[in-house]
Design an enzyme around this catalytic site. Structure first.
Site, PDB file in Angstrom:
ATOM      1  N   LYS A   1      81.569  63.875  71.630  1.00 55.29           N
ATOM      2  CA  LYS A   1      82.993  64.175  71.471  1.00 55.29           C
ATOM      3  C   LYS A   1      83.221  65.104  70.282  1.00 55.29           C
ATOM      4  CE  LYS A   1      85.527  61.932  74.602  1.00 55.29           C
ATOM      5  NZ  LYS A   1      86.587  62.570  75.423  1.00 55.29           N
ATOM      6  N   ASN A   9      76.704  57.378  67.217  1.00 53.36           N
ATOM      7  CA  ASN A   9      76.191  57.155  68.571  1.00 53.36           C
ATOM      8  C   ASN A   9      76.421  58.421  69.405  1.00 53.36           C
ATOM      9  OD1 ASN A   9      78.980  56.886  69.713  1.00 53.36           O
ATOM     10  ND2 ASN A   9      78.977  55.006  68.489  1.00 53.36           N
ATOM     11  N   PRO A  10      75.675  58.585  70.493  1.00 53.85           N
ATOM     12  CA  PRO A  10      75.804  59.804  71.303  1.00 53.85           C
ATOM     13  C   PRO A  10      77.207  60.042  71.847  1.00 53.85           C
ATOM     14  CG  PRO A  10      73.748  58.712  71.829  1.00 53.85           C
ATOM     15  CD  PRO A  10      74.513  57.774  70.922  1.00 53.85           C
ATOM     16  N   TYR A  11      77.945  58.984  72.144  1.00 52.09           N
ATOM     17  CA  TYR A  11      79.321  59.163  72.619  1.00 52.09           C
ATOM     18  C   TYR A  11      80.155  59.877  71.564  1.00 52.09           C
ATOM     19  CZ  TYR A  11      84.140  57.944  73.842  1.00 52.09           C
ATOM     20  OH  TYR A  11      85.490  57.994  74.123  1.00 52.09           O
ATOM     21  N   GLY A  12      80.145  59.362  70.339  1.00 49.10           N
ATOM     22  CA  GLY A  12      80.905  59.989  69.267  1.00 49.10           C
ATOM     23  C   GLY A  12      80.406  61.380  68.935  1.00 49.10           C
TER      24      GLY A  12
END
Length: 391
Positions: free
Chosen positions: A203, A197-200
């Protein structure tokens, strides 16, 4: 006429003389005051005092980290744009530590490079704890560009400022979401990073930037990849208070408490068809007090020119259904549960192997009873039904 004028002139001169004398006296008194200095204590290094910049220090995790740092006699500067944080949390910290030179708050956006450089130019930081970030998996799938800008780009801005102003220690708040959905459990630091996902992904990109820079730098770097955070300050001073418009993206604990308080009609569990024992996601829930302890230990152990990467979790996976039952027990409320389809970007099972952080930093999770962590957080929620607005 001349006589009248001659009488007024000495009076005017006299008043002017008195005003000058009073001004001089005030300046002398101020200079003698222990709280008055020509330059702020935050702008100079002091032997025996470690000045830590906490980005996102008005947020849930950042405020708890600030509390611990202040309790351990660090000097702290919080930088936050309050888009996700709470000024109420800052005020609590200011009341707890009112002494000059302990804590300052700066309202600023890390996306503004000029503002960030100004902050670094005017303050003598010894270390940075970089928490500031948007951090909702579901939201990241809806607004990916926002996540890449807020997480990846802003981390680059902070790192550039650290390099420019010779700040030598970075403790970076990362996430288990960088691993994606590994083939085997538990997750170790050697587990391949394949975020889904874009969050991971954002990061992981930030991690890569930090690691590339560290190869030609003497910066001390610690990257902490932590799992699902729950709980609150055992002393009841701080808690989690997301903005109302963000509740749908928030942590399951927040949704559970909202349901128990009657703020929402019930709890929505997304996904019952995962390949797990009860069909719901399995997560490793880490208490915020333990998480903060890991950050402080990382700061203490950080070495120039070295990089430490650590998972921060309990090592035990709990299903969402287990979590819901623990939450019901902690709150004593009859919570209506609705089971919905999966949330985009979620993964079935993830829990940590915390052996490395135990062996190298002497850290172990102590608050591992799920119900107890939720009970502590519930006490704060009951006392603050409107978040920090009711403090």
């Amino acid at each position: 006429m001349d006589f009248g004028d001659s009488r007024r002139k000495p009076n005017v001169v006299g008043k002017f003389t008195v005003a000058v004398a009073l001004t001089v006296m005030c300046i002398i008194v101020l200079k003698q005051s222990p709280g008055f200095t020509s330059t702020s204590v935050f702008s100079r290094h002091e032997i025996g005092v470690t000045h830590v910049l906490v980005t996102g220090g008005a947020g849930y995790i950042g405020s708890h980290a600030t509390l611990r740092l202040l309790r351990d006699n660090y000097r702290v500067t919080i930088v936050d744009n309050l888009s996700r944080g709470n000024m109420g949390a800052v005020r609590v910290l200011q009341r707890l530590f009112p002494e000059p030179g302990r804590l300052q708050f700066i309202y600023a956006d890390l996306g503004d490079a000029k503002a960030v450089n100004k902050i670094f130019s005017e303050n003598a930081f010894d270390a940075v704890m970089h928490f500031a970030a948007v951090a909702y998996v579901g939201e990241s799938t809806l607004e990916p560009l926002r996540y890449y800008h807020n997480i990846t780009s802003n981390t680059l801005t902070v790192l550039e400022a650290m390099a420019a102003y010779n700040v030598k220690t970075l403790i970076y708040s990362s996430t288990c979401a960088t691993y994606g959905e590994p083939d085997t459990m538990p997750i170790t630091e050697a587990t391949p990073q394949n975020p889904i996902n874009p969050y991971g992904k954002a990061k992981k990109m930030a991690e890569d930037i930090i690691l590339d820079f560290s190869k030609r730098s003497e910066m001390a770097v610690m990257i902490l990849r932590y799992f699902n955070v729950i709980g609150s300050d055992p002393g009841g001073r701080l808690g989690e208070a997301p903005r109302p418009e963000l509740r749908e993206h928030g942590r399951i604990s927040g949704a559970c408490f909202d349901a128990a308080l009657g703020i929402i009609p019930g709890l929505k569990v997304r996904g019952t068809d995962y390949p797990t024992a009860d069909g719901t996601c399995i997560r490793d829930y880490i208490d915020v007090t333990d998480l903060v302890d890991a950050h402080v230990k990382a700061l203490d152990k950080a070495q120039p020119g070295k990089v430490g990467i650590y998972n921060v979790g309990t090592g035990h996976g709990r299903s969402v259904k287990e979590f819901v039952e623990a939450c019901k027990s902690a709150t004593g409320a009859s919570i209506k549960v609705s089971f919905l389809t999966r949330r985009p970007g979620d993964y079935a099972e993830v829990y940590s192997d915390p052996s490395k952080i135990h062996d190298e930093l002497n850290w172990t999770a102590r608050y591992i009873d799920l119900r107890e962590s939720l009970s502590t957080a519930w006490k704060w929620q009951k006392a603050h039904p409107n978040g920090y607005g009711s403090a």
